[in-house]
Design a protein around this motif. Structure first.
Motif, PDB file in Angstrom:
ATOM      1  N   GLN A 120     -38.717  -9.417   3.003  1.00 35.81           N
ATOM      2  CA  GLN A 120     -37.675  -8.507   2.536  1.00 35.81           C
ATOM      3  C   GLN A 120     -36.559  -8.413   3.563  1.00 35.81           C
ATOM      4  OE1 GLN A 120     -38.487  -4.480   0.721  1.00 35.81           O
ATOM      5  NE2 GLN A 120     -37.559  -3.763   2.631  1.00 35.81           N
ATOM      6  N   GLN A 121     -35.330  -8.425   3.098  1.00 35.22           N
ATOM      7  CA  GLN A 121     -34.172  -8.241   3.964  1.00 35.22           C
ATOM      8  C   GLN A 121     -33.550  -6.883   3.698  1.00 35.22           C
ATOM      9  OE1 GLN A 121     -31.639 -11.606   3.107  1.00 35.22           O
ATOM     10  NE2 GLN A 121     -32.581 -12.834   4.720  1.00 35.22           N
ATOM     11  N   THR A 122     -33.232  -6.188   4.784  1.00 32.16           N
ATOM     12  CA  THR A 122     -32.552  -4.901   4.689  1.00 32.16           C
ATOM     13  C   THR A 122     -31.172  -5.036   5.302  1.00 32.16           C
ATOM     14  OG1 THR A 122     -34.618  -3.643   4.780  1.00 32.16           O
ATOM     15  CG2 THR A 122     -32.595  -2.470   5.342  1.00 32.16           C
ATOM     16  N   VAL A 123     -30.162  -4.692   4.520  1.00 29.63           N
ATOM     17  CA  VAL A 123     -28.775  -4.777   4.970  1.00 29.63           C
ATOM     18  C   VAL A 123     -28.217  -3.357   5.063  1.00 29.63           C
ATOM     19  CG1 VAL A 123     -26.479  -5.668   4.480  1.00 29.63           C
ATOM     20  CG2 VAL A 123     -28.498  -7.011   3.853  1.00 29.63           C
ATOM     21  N   THR A 124     -27.622  -3.028   6.202  1.00 28.58           N
ATOM     22  CA  THR A 124     -26.991  -1.721   6.373  1.00 28.58           C
ATOM     23  C   THR A 124     -25.553  -1.919   6.842  1.00 28.58           C
ATOM     24  OG1 THR A 124     -27.771  -1.505   8.655  1.00 28.58           O
ATOM     25  CG2 THR A 124     -29.162  -0.580   6.916  1.00 28.58           C
ATOM     26  N   LEU A 125     -24.681  -1.015   6.400  1.00 28.98           N
ATOM     27  CA  LEU A 125     -23.268  -1.062   6.781  1.00 28.98           C
ATOM     28  C   LEU A 125     -22.746   0.353   6.882  1.00 28.98           C
ATOM     29  CD1 LEU A 125     -20.503  -2.548   7.160  1.00 28.98           C
ATOM     30  CD2 LEU A 125     -20.260  -2.440   4.663  1.00 28.98           C
ATOM     31  N   GLN A 126     -22.111   0.661   8.003  1.00 28.82           N
ATOM     32  CA  GLN A 126     -21.407   1.937   8.171  1.00 28.82           C
ATOM     33  C   GLN A 126     -20.009   1.651   8.697  1.00 28.82           C
ATOM     34  OE1 GLN A 126     -24.558   1.952  10.244  1.00 28.82           O
ATOM     35  NE2 GLN A 126     -25.678   2.462   8.382  1.00 28.82           N
ATOM     36  N   SER A 127     -19.036   2.367   8.159  1.00 29.58           N
ATOM     37  CA  SER A 127     -17.654   2.195   8.600  1.00 29.58           C
ATOM     38  C   SER A 127     -16.864   3.448   8.276  1.00 29.58           C
ATOM     39  CB  SER A 127     -17.014   0.981   7.920  1.00 29.58           C
ATOM     40  OG  SER A 127     -15.645   0.864   8.282  1.00 29.58           O
ATOM     41  N   ASP A 128     -15.861   3.727   9.126  1.00 32.36           N
ATOM     42  CA  ASP A 128     -14.931   4.817   8.819  1.00 32.36           C
ATOM     43  C   ASP A 128     -13.535   4.288   8.502  1.00 32.36           C
ATOM     44  OD1 ASP A 128     -14.016   4.052  11.295  1.00 32.36           O
ATOM     45  OD2 ASP A 128     -14.546   5.919  12.325  1.00 32.36           O
ATOM     46  N   HIS A 129     -13.442   2.972   8.261  1.00 31.06           N
ATOM     47  CA  HIS A 129     -12.172   2.383   7.835  1.00 31.06           C
ATOM     48  C   HIS A 129     -12.465   1.049   7.159  1.00 31.06           C
ATOM     49  CE1 HIS A 129      -7.775   1.572   8.090  1.00 31.06           C
ATOM     50  NE2 HIS A 129      -8.211   0.331   7.958  1.00 31.06           N
ATOM     51  N   LEU A 130     -12.384   1.042   5.830  1.00 30.93           N
ATOM     52  CA  LEU A 130     -12.659  -0.179   5.083  1.00 30.93           C
ATOM     53  C   LEU A 130     -11.608  -0.348   3.994  1.00 30.93           C
ATOM     54  CD1 LEU A 130     -14.765  -2.496   4.820  1.00 30.93           C
ATOM     55  CD2 LEU A 130     -15.857  -1.143   3.040  1.00 30.93           C
ATOM     56  N   GLU A 131     -11.054  -1.554   3.892  1.00 31.06           N
ATOM     57  CA  GLU A 131     -10.045  -1.857   2.887  1.00 31.06           C
ATOM     58  C   GLU A 131     -10.534  -2.999   2.008  1.00 31.06           C
ATOM     59  OE1 GLU A 131      -6.343  -2.732   4.746  1.00 31.06           O
ATOM     60  OE2 GLU A 131      -6.370  -0.938   6.016  1.00 31.06           O
ATOM     61  N   ILE A 132     -10.345  -2.834   0.694  1.00 28.62           N
ATOM     62  CA  ILE A 132     -10.721  -3.869  -0.273  1.00 28.62           C
ATOM     63  C   ILE A 132      -9.508  -4.151  -1.152  1.00 28.62           C
ATOM     64  CG2 ILE A 132     -12.281  -4.510  -2.155  1.00 28.62           C
ATOM     65  CD1 ILE A 132     -14.255  -2.430  -1.024  1.00 28.62           C
ATOM     66  N   ASP A 133      -9.068  -5.390  -1.164  1.00 28.35           N
ATOM     67  CA  ASP A 133      -7.958  -5.821  -2.015  1.00 28.35           C
ATOM     68  C   ASP A 133      -8.455  -6.939  -2.922  1.00 28.35           C
ATOM     69  OD1 ASP A 133      -6.354  -4.062  -0.661  1.00 28.35           O
ATOM     70  OD2 ASP A 133      -5.410  -5.581   0.607  1.00 28.35           O
ATOM     71  N   ARG A 134      -8.229  -6.772  -4.216  1.00 26.00           N
ATOM     72  CA  ARG A 134      -8.597  -7.811  -5.184  1.00 26.00           C
ATOM     73  C   ARG A 134      -7.542  -7.814  -6.278  1.00 26.00           C
ATOM     74  NH1 ARG A 134     -11.584  -8.326 -10.021  1.00 26.00           N
ATOM     75  NH2 ARG A 134     -12.764 -10.271 -10.177  1.00 26.00           N
ATOM     76  N   GLY A 135      -6.534  -8.654  -6.115  1.00 27.14           N
ATOM     77  CA  GLY A 135      -5.426  -8.633  -7.054  1.00 27.14           C
ATOM     78  C   GLY A 135      -4.761  -7.268  -7.033  1.00 27.14           C
ATOM     79  N   PRO A 136      -4.570  -6.637  -8.211  1.00 25.61           N
ATOM     80  CA  PRO A 136      -3.937  -5.316  -8.248  1.00 25.61           C
ATOM     81  C   PRO A 136      -4.844  -4.181  -7.763  1.00 25.61           C
ATOM     82  CG  PRO A 136      -4.587  -5.982 -10.455  1.00 25.61           C
ATOM     83  CD  PRO A 136      -4.837  -7.172  -9.569  1.00 25.61           C
ATOM     84  N   LEU A 137      -6.144  -4.456  -7.594  1.00 26.22           N
ATOM     85  CA  LEU A 137      -7.078  -3.426  -7.143  1.00 26.22           C
ATOM     86  C   LEU A 137      -6.981  -3.267  -5.631  1.00 26.22           C
ATOM     87  CD1 LEU A 137      -9.474  -1.496  -7.724  1.00 26.22           C
ATOM     88  CD2 LEU A 137     -10.982  -3.451  -7.301  1.00 26.22           C
TER      89      LEU A 137
END
Length: 281
Positions: A41-58
């Protein structure tokens, strides 16, 4: 040989971009770890206080991200997903069953969620094929999904909702999902200076999302309601009574209505007679 049990980064800066499909995923500060157990089993964790996601108009800007996911060849378990930004807030947990029999499609899914979202974000996701939406939406509940049916329950509230340019007011309802149909209850919408309520409204999750039900209208101003629905009108008055509706929520939005009781204080601009009441049947 080496076997990594846990690998990751602290206070990382990253910028990941793709041309096809086109997207950009960047953060000025993030902690990310991948841990593998003895069972695979793989466990993935992510914490951030600044994340940007751009996908076309989104375009999404997040001030808080906290993700914890367990992955195996036959399942994905979302221990928690927390996203917070100006136009979106999500708190979710759930799981997906994968057998591999159908490529790129899960066998089943279940999720518990609590979210708030600006509906213009959904318009930026072309794959959803939704009508043009504006306003804010809040919802919480539990949903189970399988290829041929849905089930679950929850509640939903919206503020200044419009659908394909039709103003639908502010309100909310409770919902129950069964197979491919939603039954809405405790519906209350504040619109056209009055209220619309219902305990008997259904929506089918098939092409165009057909809906059927009965509404109770209280002190709804007729000219304001028709203006919100983009229907030209030269009459004025209040509507108190019952209305049976039959129509579609998308492609395009359309509604047929059968008035079952009465208008009050009804008049045309050149024939003002205050206080008059008559049956509209």
């Amino acid at each position: 040989s080496f076997v990594f049990k846990k690998i990751g980064a602290v206070d990382a800066v990253f910028n990941v971009s793709s041309e096809e499909p086109g997207f950009t995923f960047r953060s000025l500060r993030a902690n990310c770890f991948v841990e593998q157990s003895a069972t695979g089993q793989q466990t993935v964790t992510l914490q951030s206080d600044h994340l940007e996601i751009d996908r076309g108009p989104l375009k999404i800007r997040l001030a808080k991200v906290n993700v914890d996911v367990d992955i195996t060849p036959k399942s994905v378990r979302l221990n928690h997903l927390v996203l917070e930004g100006e136009s979106i807030s999500v708190n979710m947990r759930g799981g997906v069953a994968l057998s591999g029999r159908k490529a790129h499609r899960p066998d089943s899914l279940h999720v518990n969620y609590d979210l708030r979202i600006a509906l213009v974000l959904l318009n930026a996701i072309a794959e959803l094929k939704l009508p043009k939406l504006t306003g804010m939406l809040e919802s919480s509940g539990t949903i189970q999904w399988a290829p041929e049916a849905y089930s679950g329950s929850g509640k939903l509230r919206f503020e200044e909702l419009s659908l394909d340019g039709y103003g639908l007011g502010t309100g909310g309802f409770q919902f129950d999902l069964n197979e491919k149909k939603a039954t809405l209850s405790a519906l209350l919408i504040r619109i056209a200076q009055g209220e619309i309520s219902s305990n008997n409204l259904t929506v089918d999750f098939v092409d165009r999302f057909p809906m059927l039900g009965e509404l109770t209208l209280k002190d709804v101003r007729l000219e304001a309601l028709l203006a919100g629905l983009q229907i030209p009108s030269h009459v004025f008055g209040f509507f108190n009574g019952q209305m049976r509706i039959n129509g579609f929520l998308a492609n395009p939005f359309s509604v047929d209505a059968e008035i079952k009781q009465r208008f009050t204080d009804f008049h045309e601009p050149d024939k003002i007679e205050r206080g008059r009441t008559f049956d509209n049947t």
